[in-house]
Every structure is written in C-alpha cells, then in structure tokens.
Design an enzyme around this catalytic site. Structure first.
Site, PDB file in Angstrom:
ATOM      1  CB  SER A  61      -0.945  -0.021   1.188  1.00 50.13           C
ATOM      2  OG  SER A  61      -0.196  -0.172   2.351  1.00 50.13           O
ATOM      3  CE  LYS A 103      -4.670   5.884  -2.197  1.00 56.64           C
ATOM      4  NZ  LYS A 103      -5.936   5.321  -1.745  1.00 56.64           N
ATOM      5  NE  ARG A 134      -2.844  -4.043  -1.363  1.00 54.92           N
ATOM      6  CZ  ARG A 134      -2.797  -4.154  -0.047  1.00 54.92           C
ATOM      7  NH1 ARG A 134      -3.833  -4.615   0.601  1.00 54.92           N
ATOM      8  NH2 ARG A 134      -1.724  -3.794   0.625  1.00 54.92           N
ATOM      9  CD  GLU A 151      -7.845   1.412  -7.058  1.00 51.25           C
ATOM     10  OE1 GLU A 151      -6.703   0.959  -7.273  1.00 51.25           O
ATOM     11  OE2 GLU A 151      -8.332   1.541  -5.924  1.00 51.25           O
TER      12      GLU A 151
END
Ligand code: IVH
Length: 673
Positions: A83, A117, A138, A175
């Site tokens: 992260s 983000k 993930r 993402e």
C-alpha cells in the site's frame, strides 16, 4: 436441551448468518469481523453435525452464497502489492522528500508523476505471450485470489495485446471502480461505489459481475520482464498505446510547490469528476531512482498518497472506555451516538491517549466534531464548547490499570527527553487479565503462530472457561471438553485441532515475534532470528543474560535490548519460551544462502560518497551479506568512508579484519551484479 429448543437456536443462528452473509456478499459492507463470521458459520456446521434432524435443503451450507470468497483459488503475487503511506499536508510531503534525499544521500530535483487516487479496488493482470493469463485481487498484498473471469467482463481490460513492444511477461496493475452515474442506479444495495465494485468482483458467477458496469484504469506494474523504461510517465503512455485506459488527469510536476497548487485545485474539482477520488498519488518519475529507493516493509519509499480532507460529522460523547492493549497501553475510546459519515456508521472514536483528552479537554456529554478518513479509525477534531452543559466535569484519567489494578506509568523517552503521551499498566508477563488476553490474541495472529482455526472470539471464550491462560495451554487443549460446548461439533473441533497441529511447525522469527515483547515487531524478530540462527542460541542469551550481544545487530538498539531484558526478567516469560521450545518444531535459519556476499559481514565508518548507509546496507543485504553495528571477531570487512573513526580502524587492525574503501565495496558488489 430438547429438540424444539435446539431448532430455535439453530434458526436464530441461520437468521443472523443470512443477515451477515447479505451484508458481506450483496452489500460488501460487513458488520462483523471475518473471524466472527467464521465462528458463526462453525457454530451452524457444528449444530448440523450433532443433530441430524437439522439437515434440510434450506440449510445455508447448501446454498451458493454460503460459499465463502475463500473458495477462489489463491495466487501468490510475483511482486507484492503494497500500500502507500499517507500525507495530509505540506509538512508530510516535505518530510517524504527529505527521507528520499537522506536515502540517496543527495539533495536533487525530483520530478513526480502525479496521478488521481481512485477509490476503488486494486487488481493485478498477468499477461504472458500477449494474452491475459491471470486476473488477481490484492488480497493481503502477498497472496490474492484468481478472479480472471470476473475481470474479463470489464471492457477496459484487454484480453489480448498485439503490439510488438509488449513484454513477454508483465503484471499490469490498476484500479477497478464504478462510475458515480452508474452507482446511482444501484445505490440502494451498497453503501458506496467502492463497496459496489468490490462486491461485484467477488461474485462467484461472472455473469453477475457483468450486470454492474465496472471500469479499469491502469497505473503501475509488478513483475516486468526485461524492463528498460526510464520513467513512470513513459510507462503510462505505453499503457495507453497498448490499449489500456489511463487517467486523463495524470500529470508530471517538477517540485512540491507545484504539486501543492495542483492538489488544491484538484480537491475543489473532485466533485465534478465522474468517479470517486480520495487523494492524489505522487511517484518519483525516474524509474532508476525508484529502483534505488525500493520499499520499506509495507510501502514504497518512492511514492505517497496525498489525501483530500476527510468527511466529518457532529455527535455526542456518551461514555469514555479505557481499553488495555497487549503492551499495557491504556487507550481511551469514546462511545458516541451512532452517526453516518460517508456511508459508514461510526459509534466508537479513538481519543488516542491521556494527553489528547487533556489538550482538547474532551468530556463525557460533549458535542464533538469527528472525522473519518479512508480506513483510519475516526477521531475527534474539536469540542463544541458552546454546547457544553454547565455542570460538565473534567475527565479524570485512571492512574490504576482498569483491568488488574496495578500502577500505571508514563515512561520517560531518552531520545525525545519527554514523557510518553501513552500511560501503561506496569504489569509485565501474564499478571494482568486484559494484557494476557491481548497477548494470546497476538500469539495466534497471522504473522505470529498463525493459528487461524482459533479466532479472537474463541480466545476470549477459552480464557473465560480457564482453557487457555498462557500460550502453551493452546497445545494442551482438551478437545472432548470443547466438543461438548454449545456451538462446537466434531467437525469444528477437528478443524481446530488440525490448525493447532499445523502451527507447531514454525520459524524462530515467528516464535520471537509471537511471545509479544514490546518493541520487537516482525522486522526486529527477523533481525534477531537471522543473527542468533537457532532457538538454543536464543535461549543461551536469555539464560546467561547476554542481551547486549544483540546490540551488534544493525537495527537493534538500546530500546529493544532494554525491552528484552525487562521481558525476560520475569521468570514466567522465560518459562513460556522454554515450554514452547519443547512443544514446537522450530526451523533454524539456514546457513546456506545464495548471493556472492553470503554470510559476509560488513561495518561502516565515516561518510559514504553519493550513497546513504541505508542504501549501502540494503545493497549488501540484497546479495545475502549482513551489516553489523559493532566491531568484533565476526566482522569480515570494515568499510571506510570520509572521516572514519580512528578507534574503529585500530580495533579492526588488532582483530585482523579487512579494511576496505567504498570503491572496494563497489567492486565486490559488481562482481555479482
Ligand atoms: S500505485 C506500491 N497508483 O491506492 C504502489 N495506487 O494505498 C501502490 N491507488 O492499493 C500502487 N490510484 O488501490 C497507485 N495511481 C495510483 C493509484 C493507486 C489508486 C490505490 C491502489 C493501492 C492503494 C494504495
């Protein structure tokens, strides 16, 4: 218990389970922890196992939704999916850049790749021979779940790439998210767009995933075969060329000042975007520098997430509880009137420590503004003193431990020359009930002995029943007694037994970490275990009180050694270790390492040129060498930089240790690179 009573209990458990199942799968908004969820599931299985009359077609164990996401096949990421550390203001950014300068041992102009983000779910796509081979979630960063078929339903994800410069093998990461306009159509089912995306990706049936319009934006890579790119920006334009979507707001900015301006503008613009963003990500654009900077244990040194201001709400403090943690820290937690902040209902708020309560003068009954940013625990921003009742009283922080009544203490920190903000219970070992329970929870946790069949709730229960009081008791459980407990059955007891048996094969690092010594986290446990090599050596150090030997290890300092001394000054802690040594099968550190510097030891004196000690140390370690912080007969090389300490050179000469320059070290490293 008669049949009717059993059926009643069974039905109520199923009702509760279905409720949480729905929250977990349909709404992706679980209200209980995974281990509590698993415990509930175990209780149902166990009732069914013990009472044949409960088996029926309506049993949740027969329905598809019951299958946990755990049934997706696991996949170990070739390069971990870490992260990012967070920055909230200018100071945090300046500090981030300062650390980079320190690591590189140079102040240089750093150009950043600035990227929105997106608040979604990250996924990793492995392409081999130009075809999408695996799409993986993930997971815990090390291991994810294979969700290729679900990801293939996303139109932004190419399944085949016919470009000559596309690598033979690459993991492309990005993402998965849902656009705000699409979320509106399904908003009754999910708390927020992020949950919708995660719920959709977790569907067992890809045609269900297809019903919710997901998007994918690519931004980084994991494994990359023969990567010769120089810049992140170059990678982003390649992604576009190869047919991936990249963010149209990505930017290259030359310094922190420009970044701050951009952040300010973007923050006000964010609500006009058609997707949720929770900040900007800044990455060092130069990939050579990225490579040199590398990673700490959980985040890259070359990137940071600069968050936008968080959501907040006003609520009332109903009570202040004092929780006692594993290391004795007394943490005040405010119970507040439940309030919805950005889709999450908040009823507990951390007050951090005694000083924080005093500084903000937080009292029971106060109306306060609380804030919640991402997954950070909500905290109090300010007290509305106008609304405070006249008869309200200061909150008096307890000076005795609320669990065992021992004295509490604020320690004096020798490096900051200040008293700690945290007050701690002075009971070492297993004398304090809350500390003991928390220590046991730590002992079974993932990075410790990893006993996943024994959840935190079960530990509390077994403590209450006097089944487990110390870590070693876990290995002497009476399984017959457990099987007779409400909610347990043959199957669940068997699973527990297996999981405990499995945990007996462990490593020295896990053992050192698991016994819960303050200041000895995963990293320090690793350093110590690599140094002492096996459990007998570790026990020798304890028996002969030779803790100072550990000061030799680069990374272990006075604080850690003092903590080890204190911990093992309590004989019950020594006994725990000795008993565990008998029960467990502890793998020693293998002496055969790969890498040309294998088991060679280095020490530095003086300033190095163009490289920091931290980076030199990491280069040595990458090639299986070790750095020490003291001269002794185990040292192989003393590396001298500018203005070395004469005493160290003299000592090295006496001991016959090789003295080398930075150029010699470079040569040694080049032989292997
Ligand atoms: S880089 C080690 N770039 O933020 C590098 N991450 O807190 C990590 N994210 O798990 C990833 N936009 O889900 C990167 N442009 C971006 C990103 C981004 C969103 C998410 C990602 C990651 C999390 C890190």
């Amino acid at each position: 218990m008669n049949k009717d009573q059993i059926i009643k209990i069974y039905r109520s458990k199923i009702k509760e389970f279905n409720k949480h199942n729905k929250l977990y799968y349909d709404k992706s908004n679980p209200k209980i922890s995974d281990s509590d969820y698993d415990d509930l599931k175990k209780e149902i299985y166990s009732l069914e196992n013990r009472h044949d009359f409960l088996k029926n077609s309506k049993s949740p164990s027969n329905s598809v939704g019951f299958k946990p996401s755990k049934s997706f096949e696991k996949y170990k990421h070739k390069v971990p999916m870490l992260s990012l550390s967070n920055a909230f203001d200018k100071d945090d950014l300046i500090n981030f850049q300062k650390k980079i300068f320190n690591y590189l041992n140079k102040n240089i102009n750093i150009e950043y790749s600035v990227e929105p983000k997106i608040d979604g779910i990250s996924a990793s796509l492995t392409y081999k021979d130009k075809k999408l081979k695996y799409g993986v979630s993930r997971g815990d960063g090390k291991t994810g779940e294979i969700i290729t078929e679900n990801l293939k339903t996303i139109k932004d994800i190419p399944v085949e790439i016919n470009k000559s410069d596309f690598p033979n093998e690459i993991e492309i990461r990005g993402e998965v998210f849902i656009k705000k306009k699409d979320f509106i159509k399904i908003k009754d089912n999910f708390a927020n767009p992020r949950n919708a995306a995660s719920g959709s990706l977790r569907q067992k049936n890809p045609s269900e995933t297809k019903k919710i319009p997901l998007n994918f934006i690519a931004y980084t890579y994991g494994y990359y075969e023969n990567n010769s790119l120089k810049y992140q920006s170059q990678f982003l334009s390649n992604l576009k060329k190869w047919g991936f979507k990249t963010n149209k707001d990505n930017k290259i900015l030359p310094n922190i000042e420009e970044i701050l301006l951009f952040h300010k503008n973007f923050e006000s613009k964010r609500f006009n975007l058609d997707y949720d963003v929770d900040g900007l990500v800044y990455k060092v654009n130069n990939l050579y520098l990225q490579n040199r900077l590398g990673f700490t244990s959980n985040a890259p040194r070359w990137a940071i997430a600069h968050k936008f201001s968080a959501d907040s709400a006003d609520t009332k403090i109903i009570n202040i509880d004092i929780q006692v943690g594993r290391t004795g820290a007394l943490t005040p937690v405010a119970k507040v009137s439940p309030v919805n902040i950005g889709g999450v209902v908040v009823s507990n708020v951390t007050l951090h420590n005694e000083d924080e309560i005093e500084r903000k003068d937080i009292r029971i009954g106060d109306i306060v503004k609380i804030e919640r940013a991402g997954d950070v625990i909500p905290h109090v921003i300010e007290v509305d003193k106008v609304k405070r009742k006249k008869d309200s009283k200061f909150f008096v922080f307890p000076t005795k431990c609320p669990s065992c009544g021992s004295n509490t203490l604020k320690e004096f920190n020798n490096s900051t020359k200040k008293y700690d903000a945290v007050r701690r219970c002075t009971n070492e070992g297993f004398g304090c009930e809350r500390i003991s329970i928390e220590k046991l929870k730590h002992f079974i946790s993932k990075e410790a002995l990893n006993i996943d069949g024994l959840g935190k709730k079960v530990v509390e229960k077994f403590w209450e029943l006097n089944f487990i009081k110390k870590p070693q008791d876990i290995f002497h459980l009476n399984y017959n007694k457990i099987e007779n407990l409400e909610g347990w059955g043959k199957l669940s007891v068997e699973n527990l037994r297996k999981s405990i048996e499995k945990s007996k094969n462990t490593t020295l690092q896990r053992l050192i970490y698991s016994i819960g010594i303050r200041h000895i986290g995963v990293e320090n446990a690793k350093l110590i275990s690599e140094n002492v090599k096996n459990i007998s050596n570790f026990i020798k150090i304890i028996k002969h009180k030779q803790f100072d030997k550990l000061l030799n290890i680069d990374g272990i300092g006075e604080t850690q050694v003092a903590s080890l001394k204190l911990f093992f000054s309590d004989s019950s802690n020594v006994n725990i270790l000795l008993e565990l040594e008998n029960i467990l099968k502890i793998e020693s550190i293998s002496l055969v390492k790969k890498g040309t510097l294998k088991n060679k030891t280095f020490m530095f004196t003086g300033k190095l040129d163009g490289i920091s000690r931290a980076e030199a140390k990491s280069l040595i370690e990458k090639n299986s060498g070790v750095t020490l912080s003291n001269i002794n007969k185990n040292l192989n090389y003393l590396v001298i930089g500018e203005k070395p300490t004469k005493r160290k050179i003299d000592q090295a000469k006496i001991l016959g240790i090789k003295i080398i320059t930075q150029i010699d070290l470079k040569k040694l490293l080049n032989q292997i690179n």
